[in-house]
Structure formats: structure tokens, C-alpha cells
Design a protein around this motif. Structure first.
Motif, mmCIF file in Angstrom:
data_model
loop_
_atom_site.group_PDB
_atom_site.id
_atom_site.type_symbol
_atom_site.label_atom_id
_atom_site.label_comp_id
_atom_site.label_asym_id
_atom_site.label_seq_id
_atom_site.Cartn_x
_atom_site.Cartn_y
_atom_site.Cartn_z
ATOM 1 N N SER A 1 0.838 -1.198 0.000
ATOM 2 C CA SER A 1 0.000 0.000 0.000
ATOM 3 C C SER A 1 0.876 1.251 0.000
ATOM 4 O O SER A 1 2.117 1.180 0.110
ATOM 5 C CB SER A 1 -0.905 -0.003 1.229
ATOM 6 N N ASP A 2 0.235 2.413 -0.098
ATOM 7 C CA ASP A 2 0.997 3.665 -0.132
ATOM 8 C C ASP A 2 1.728 3.904 1.191
ATOM 9 O O ASP A 2 2.876 4.385 1.214
ATOM 10 C CB ASP A 2 0.052 4.832 -0.422
ATOM 11 N N LYS A 3 1.113 3.575 2.336
ATOM 12 C CA LYS A 3 1.761 3.769 3.633
ATOM 13 C C LYS A 3 2.980 2.871 3.772
ATOM 14 O O LYS A 3 4.027 3.285 4.310
ATOM 15 C CB LYS A 3 0.757 3.486 4.751
ATOM 16 N N GLU A 4 2.855 1.652 3.316
ATOM 17 C CA GLU A 4 4.004 0.741 3.388
ATOM 18 C C GLU A 4 5.152 1.237 2.513
ATOM 19 O O GLU A 4 6.328 1.112 2.879
ATOM 20 C CB GLU A 4 3.577 -0.661 2.960
ATOM 21 N N ILE A 5 4.835 1.832 1.387
ATOM 22 C CA ILE A 5 5.882 2.360 0.511
ATOM 23 C C ILE A 5 6.570 3.547 1.173
ATOM 24 O O ILE A 5 7.817 3.664 1.167
ATOM 25 C CB ILE A 5 5.277 2.755 -0.844
ATOM 26 N N GLU A 6 5.796 4.452 1.812
ATOM 27 C CA GLU A 6 6.391 5.596 2.504
ATOM 28 C C GLU A 6 7.267 5.134 3.675
ATOM 29 O O GLU A 6 8.356 5.680 3.917
ATOM 30 C CB GLU A 6 5.280 6.514 3.008
ATOM 31 N N LYS A 7 6.813 4.135 4.406
ATOM 32 C CA LYS A 7 7.596 3.596 5.513
ATOM 33 C C LYS A 7 8.911 3.011 5.031
ATOM 34 O O LYS A 7 9.972 3.192 5.673
ATOM 35 C CB LYS A 7 6.765 2.546 6.247
ATOM 36 N N ALA A 8 8.879 2.319 3.907
ATOM 37 C CA ALA A 8 10.100 1.723 3.370
ATOM 38 C C ALA A 8 11.068 2.797 2.904
ATOM 39 O O ALA A 8 12.290 2.687 3.110
ATOM 40 C CB ALA A 8 9.750 0.792 2.215
ATOM 41 N N ILE A 9 10.574 3.877 2.341
ATOM 42 C CA ILE A 9 11.449 4.978 1.897
ATOM 43 C C ILE A 9 12.094 5.660 3.097
ATOM 44 O O ILE A 9 13.290 5.993 3.097
ATOM 45 C CB ILE A 9 10.648 5.979 1.052
ATOM 46 N N LEU A 10 11.337 5.885 4.183
ATOM 47 C CA LEU A 10 11.873 6.509 5.386
ATOM 48 C C LEU A 10 12.948 5.647 6.036
ATOM 49 O O LEU A 10 13.995 6.151 6.477
ATOM 50 C CB LEU A 10 10.722 6.773 6.367
ATOM 51 N N GLN A 11 12.704 4.373 6.077
ATOM 52 C CA GLN A 11 13.691 3.457 6.637
ATOM 53 C C GLN A 11 14.969 3.457 5.806
ATOM 54 O O GLN A 11 16.083 3.412 6.357
ATOM 55 C CB GLN A 11 13.082 2.041 6.709
ATOM 56 N N ARG A 12 14.816 3.578 4.531
ATOM 57 C CA ARG A 12 15.988 3.606 3.645
ATOM 58 C C ARG A 12 16.816 4.866 3.894
ATOM 59 O O ARG A 12 18.046 4.824 3.954
ATOM 60 C CB ARG A 12 15.506 3.545 2.176
#
Length: 275
Positions: free
Chosen positions: A227-238
Motif C-alpha cells: 500500500s501507499d503507507k508501506e511504501i512511505e515507511k520503506a522509503i523513510l527506513q531507507r
């Protein structure tokens, strides 16, 4: 009886000769055809001589149809026919000069079924009639080589081609698009039917969902999508990992400098590589 028949035939022959003689006396001496057509000054006489030549030609043409004649006889007859045809041409020319009809235009023409022309010329040229067409060396004269079709250049081939030839405007009327939709639906149904026959167990679980997708023209994803939230979370973690790696690298460099100062060994930091 045989003697009486012979005597009767002789008497009949004598009578015929007598009657013929009396007719010639009444009609006068038979006129002979002039050697040159230009010597004739009467239109009626010219017509008469022309008709006489036509009868001679017809008689000779009927005789030359006999395949059983000797070769020299056939050649003589063919030469005589051509001579008579040339003479007929001169008489027709003379008739036209005397004010008569133009037989060269209105008269019947000789075609290839009647004769074969090998030497074109005035008056019909030289032709072969009947059995003369099958004489040795004559048939080879009429065998024509097949016509060679000239090869066209690329410019000649593409001269009349336009956009319609390449199908650029096939979709303008909308007919092709409608046919494609109908064909696509038919192919989908056939593919679904074959898939059900080949995979009966897999088809029993999700036929309704598959039918709905096939009817609507949609697609099914066989893997889970984030989902969009999971994608944003993955970008922040990166980004956190990148900053942490940068901080740790600078801290390790400071520790190395301090250790070098304590030991009295000077370390040179390598200069960046320039391209």
C-alpha cells in the motif's frame, strides 16, 4: 451390251461437243482475261475478271485441303493461290480506279484459321493454305518465342502506393476497432473454455471471479502489492540507514586521527580521485 454402252457414251460426248460449239458460235469467241488489269477500261469487265479469279482461288483452296497430295503438288497449288490473290488485288485496285466499289475494304478478310501469313506485303503477302501449313520447314516459321515481360523497377512498383496500401487509415471509420473487440471477446471465451477443460479442479474454486474479470477486460495480480503507507515507511527506513551509515563513517575517521596522533604516526588521508 458393253459395246452398246460405249457407243452411247461416244454419241453423247459428240452431242455435247456439238452443243458447245453452237453455243460458242452464238455467243462469239470467248474473251481472254487481260494480262494487266490496267488494260481493262470497262468496269463491268473488271468485275467479271475479278469474280473469275475468286472462283479460281476457291477451287484451288478446296483442292489444297487434301493431305494425301504429293509435296510438290501442294507447293504448286499454294504458289498458284498466292499468285491469284495478288492478281485479284490488282483487279480490285483497278475497279476502284474505274469508280467501282472498294473491294479491298468491303471484301472478306483472310484470317489465321484459313491461312497463315509468313511474308507480309501488299495484296496479302505470301500465305500458306490447307496442307501447305504442315509442310516441312513451314510450321517452324510460325512458332513465336514467348514474350519476355520487362522487369519493373522499384520506383515503378511503388508509384501507385499510398497510405491506404500500408493500412494507415484503416481505423478511421471505427469498423476495424469494433471487429477487434468482438474477436477479442470470442477468443477470451474460447481460452476460458479450454482452461476449464484442462484444469477442472482449479477452475471450480474461482470461476465467478475469473468470469467477472474476463467480462470486464481486467487483470488479476498473482502477487501481493504494497500500500501507499508501506511504501512511505520503506522509503523513510531507507533514508535512516543512509544517514546512519554516513554518521558512522565520519566517527570512524575521527577515531583513526586520534589514534595516529597518540602513536606519533602521521597518516595521510588519500586525496579524492579526480577524473
Amino acid at each position: 451390251a458393253c459395246g452398246m454402252a460405249r457407243n452411247t457414251e461416244k454419241a453423247q460426248h459428240t452431242l455435247n461437243r456439238y452443243v458447245q460449239g453452237q453455243r460458242e458460235e452464238l455467243q462469239g469467241p470467248r474473251a481472254t482475261r487481260p494480262y494487266l488489269a490496267s488494260e481493262c477500261e470497262s468496269l463491268s469487265d473488271a468485275e467479271k475478271w475479278r469474280m473469275e479469279i475468286v472462283r479460281e482461288v476457291g477451287k484451288k483452296v478446296s483442292m489444297i485441303q487434301n493431305e494425301g497430295l504429293a509435296e510438290h503438288k501442294i507447293r504448286d497449288l499454294n504458289d498458284g493461290i498466292n499468285k491469284s490473290l495478288r492478281e485479284k488485288f490488282h483487279w480490285e485496285k483497278r475497279i476502284k480506279e474505274l469508280g467501282g466499289p472498294d473491294h479491298m475494304k468491303t471484301g472478306p478478310k483472310l484470317d489465321d484459321d484459313t491461312s497463315l501469313e509468313v511474308v507480309p506485303g501488299k495484296g496479302g503477302g505470301y500465305r500458306y493454305f490447307g496442307a501447305a501449313k504442315n509442310l516441312p520447314g513451314v510450321r517452324e516459321l510460325f512458332i513465336k518465342a514467348p514474350a519476355v515481360r520487362p522487369k519493373r523497377t522499384r520506383a515503378q512498383i511503388t508509384k501507385g502506393l499510398d497510405a491506404d496500401y500500408y493500412g494507415y487509415r484503416d481505423d478511421d471509420d471505427g469498423v476495424l476497432a469494433e471487429l477487434e473487440v468482438q474477436t477479442e471477446q470470442r477468443l477470451r471465451k474460447e481460452a476460458l473454455r479450454r482452461w476449464r477443460q484442462e484444469n477442472p479442479e482449479a477452475a471450480s474454486g474461482g470461476d465467478a471471479d475469473f468470469d467477472g474479470l474476463a467480462a470486464e477486460g481486467g487483470f488479476r495480480a498473482h502477487v501481493s502489492l504494497p500500500s501507499d503507507k508501506e511504501i512511505e515507511k520503506a522509503i523513510l527506513q531507507r533514508r535512516k540507514q543512509e544517514l546512519l551509515a554516513k554518521y558512522l563513517s565520519s566517527e570512524a575517521e575521527d577515531l583513526r586521527q586520534m589514534s595516529s596522533a597518540n602513536t606519533g604516526v602521521r597518516t595521510c588521508r588519500p586525496a579524492p580521485f579526480k577524473t
